[in-house]
Design an enzyme around this catalytic site. Sequence first.
Site, PDB file in Angstrom:
ATOM      1  CB  SER A 146      -0.701  -0.061   1.320  1.00 56.18           C
ATOM      2  OG  SER A 146      -1.353   1.327   1.554  1.00 56.18           O
ATOM      3  CE1 TYR A 195      -3.637  -2.416   5.625  1.00 56.04           C
ATOM      4  CE2 TYR A 195      -2.974  -0.108   4.840  1.00 56.04           C
ATOM      5  CZ  TYR A 195      -3.593  -1.652   4.365  1.00 56.04           C
ATOM      6  OH  TYR A 195      -3.855  -1.790   3.087  1.00 56.04           O
ATOM      7  CE  LYS A 246      -1.287  -3.907   3.072  1.00 57.60           C
ATOM      8  NZ  LYS A 246      -1.521  -5.441   2.809  1.00 57.60           N
TER       9      LYS A 246
HETATM   10  N1  LIG Z   1      -8.540  -0.950  -0.983  1.00 55.17           N
HETATM   11  C1  LIG Z   1      -7.617  -0.181  -0.764  1.00 55.17           C
HETATM   12  O1  LIG Z   1      -7.620   0.980  -0.924  1.00 55.17           O
HETATM   13  C2  LIG Z   1      -6.299  -0.703  -0.843  1.00 55.17           C
HETATM   14  C3  LIG Z   1      -5.099  -0.066  -0.784  1.00 55.17           C
HETATM   15  C4  LIG Z   1      -3.979  -0.500  -0.853  1.00 55.17           C
HETATM   16  C5  LIG Z   1      -3.858  -1.877  -0.434  1.00 55.17           C
HETATM   17  N2  LIG Z   1      -4.740  -2.565  -0.175  1.00 55.17           N
HETATM   18  C6  LIG Z   1      -4.604  -3.986   0.099  1.00 55.17           C
HETATM   19  O2  LIG Z   1      -5.393  -4.731  -0.920  1.00 55.17           O
HETATM   20  C7  LIG Z   1      -5.645  -6.166  -0.288  1.00 55.17           C
HETATM   21  C8  LIG Z   1      -7.254  -6.062  -0.561  1.00 55.17           C
HETATM   22  O3  LIG Z   1      -7.814  -5.196  -0.026  1.00 55.17           O
HETATM   23  P1  LIG Z   1      -9.342  -4.684  -0.506  1.00 55.17           P
HETATM   24  O4  LIG Z   1      -9.535  -3.442  -0.313  1.00 55.17           O
HETATM   25  O5  LIG Z   1      -9.748  -5.631  -1.826  1.00 55.17           O
HETATM   26  O6  LIG Z   1     -10.136  -5.646   0.554  1.00 55.17           O
HETATM   27  P2  LIG Z   1     -11.872  -6.088   0.693  1.00 55.17           P
HETATM   28  O7  LIG Z   1     -12.511  -5.546  -0.317  1.00 55.17           O
HETATM   29  O8  LIG Z   1     -12.273  -5.829   2.094  1.00 55.17           O
HETATM   30  O9  LIG Z   1     -11.381  -7.603   0.420  1.00 55.17           O
HETATM   31  C9  LIG Z   1     -10.703  -8.256   1.402  1.00 55.17           C
HETATM   32  C10 LIG Z   1     -10.897 -10.057   1.165  1.00 55.17           C
HETATM   33  O10 LIG Z   1      -9.854 -10.690   1.789  1.00 55.17           O
HETATM   34  C11 LIG Z   1     -10.792 -11.321   2.717  1.00 55.17           C
HETATM   35  N3  LIG Z   1     -10.035 -11.790   4.003  1.00 55.17           N
HETATM   36  C12 LIG Z   1      -9.888 -10.686   4.923  1.00 55.17           C
HETATM   37  N4  LIG Z   1      -9.146 -11.213   5.780  1.00 55.17           N
HETATM   38  C13 LIG Z   1      -9.017 -12.451   5.477  1.00 55.17           C
HETATM   39  C14 LIG Z   1      -8.009 -13.359   6.226  1.00 55.17           C
HETATM   40  N5  LIG Z   1      -7.579 -13.246   7.749  1.00 55.17           N
HETATM   41  N6  LIG Z   1      -7.886 -14.471   5.621  1.00 55.17           N
HETATM   42  C15 LIG Z   1      -8.527 -14.775   4.358  1.00 55.17           C
HETATM   43  N7  LIG Z   1      -9.113 -13.874   3.738  1.00 55.17           N
HETATM   44  C16 LIG Z   1      -9.433 -12.556   4.315  1.00 55.17           C
HETATM   45  C17 LIG Z   1     -12.204 -10.888   2.685  1.00 55.17           C
HETATM   46  O11 LIG Z   1     -13.118 -12.041   2.830  1.00 55.17           O
HETATM   47  P3  LIG Z   1     -13.632 -12.397   4.207  1.00 55.17           P
HETATM   48  O12 LIG Z   1     -13.924 -11.224   5.031  1.00 55.17           O
HETATM   49  O13 LIG Z   1     -14.932 -13.446   4.139  1.00 55.17           O
HETATM   50  O14 LIG Z   1     -12.467 -13.226   4.680  1.00 55.17           O
HETATM   51  C18 LIG Z   1     -12.291 -10.658   1.209  1.00 55.17           C
HETATM   52  O15 LIG Z   1     -12.340 -11.650   0.344  1.00 55.17           O
HETATM   53  C19 LIG Z   1      -5.366  -5.910   1.110  1.00 55.17           C
HETATM   54  O16 LIG Z   1      -4.122  -6.358   1.299  1.00 55.17           O
HETATM   55  C20 LIG Z   1      -5.225  -4.414   1.414  1.00 55.17           C
HETATM   56  O17 LIG Z   1      -4.308  -4.076   2.401  1.00 55.17           O
HETATM   57  C21 LIG Z   1      -6.178  -2.111  -0.505  1.00 55.17           C
END
Ligand SMILES: NC(=O)c1ccc[n+]([C@@H]2O[C@H](COP(=O)([O-])OP(=O)(O)OC[C@H]3O[C@@H](n4cnc5c(N)ncnc54)[C@H](OP(=O)(O)O)[C@@H]3O)[C@@H](O)[C@H]2O)c1
Length: 268
Positions: free
Chosen positions: A159, A172, A176
């Site tokens: 991130s 967080y 990262k």
């Molecule tokens: N969105 C952003 O702005 C952003 C920016 C930078 C980086 N990221 C990174 O991108 C990645 C995905 O983020 P996202 O925004 O797509 O999140 P999201 O929409 O909340 O989706 C998260 C996914 O991970 C699953 N999950 C959460 N905790 C888990 C665990 N302990 N074990 C297995 N599955 C798990 C969730 O399903 P369940 O709840 O059913 O487990 C869901 O399928 C993360 O690593 C986040 O840090 C996101």
Amino acid sequence: MTEQTPEQAPEHGIARPRLEGKTAVVTGASCGIGLAIARRLVAEGAKVCITARNIGPLKEAAAEFPEGTVLAMAGKSDDPEHRAEVLDAVAQAWGRLDILVNNAGVNPVYGPLSELDPEAARRILDVNVLGTLAWVSAVCAHEALDFRGRGGSVLNLSSVSAQTPAAGIGFYGISKAAVEQLTRTLAVELAPTVRVNALAPAVVKTQFARALYEGREEKVSSAYPLKRLGTPEDVAGAAAFLASDDAAWVTGQIINLDGGLLVAGGSA
Ligand SMILES: NC(=O)c1ccc[n+]([C@@H]2O[C@H](COP(=O)([O-])OP(=O)(O)OC[C@H]3O[C@@H](n4cnc5c(N)ncnc54)[C@H](OP(=O)(O)O)[C@@H]3O)[C@@H](O)[C@H]2O)c1
């Protein structure tokens, strides 16, 4: 100079799906970025095992894929038994693993770093850092998959908050930053057969980031030179590139996906 016939022309990987015959595990892929990555890998020819904790949304997500292209395995990415089950299932179904996408990540707290609950910090480290490392270790140790021998690609989700102080989500960002250094270190350690890279997005419109933009998207996106927030598909395109042979000479890299935010002097 005589022209090459189509048969003689060098292959640049564009004549057929560039991930044909490849298999992948994408953690945290029932929605958001993980699901978009899984969709893109399958669209480019791969077979993909998707994981998430909750079986309902995971099954729903799996149902949209063409038959035979996905496995869906519910479990916690930070649970060793779940990891073993997933890798055994992949070995049994497809006999190989080429791509590991460590996408599952959490941030259960918001507030000043100096007031952080140590339990929350441990949870963040367990999933984001130790879970990521443990998946790589488990994949490398799985004899039937022979990941290191056969060669593969690991992609970790970082991130932009790893690179600039991020108000309210400081730990967080620290987790990262650890993912980024883990990526560089593993890239050297697992070379020359396995490539390890990371993607570092700014705000991407998913459930996870909703609190960062909901009700003020125009204001938040005005800090981005490209004048919009990211979409899961923006991340998926870069993921498919890094997973493919088009990135065969790319390892140890952290690619920022941020609509120009950081070069313009913005922060997470
Ligand atoms: N969105 C952003 O702005 C952003 C920016 C930078 C980086 N990221 C990174 O991108 C990645 C995905 O983020 P996202 O925004 O797509 O999140 P999201 O929409 O909340 O989706 C998260 C996914 O991970 C699953 N999950 C959460 N905790 C888990 C665990 N302990 N074990 C297995 N599955 C798990 C969730 O399903 P369940 O709840 O059913 O487990 C869901 O399928 C993360 O690593 C986040 O840090 C996101």
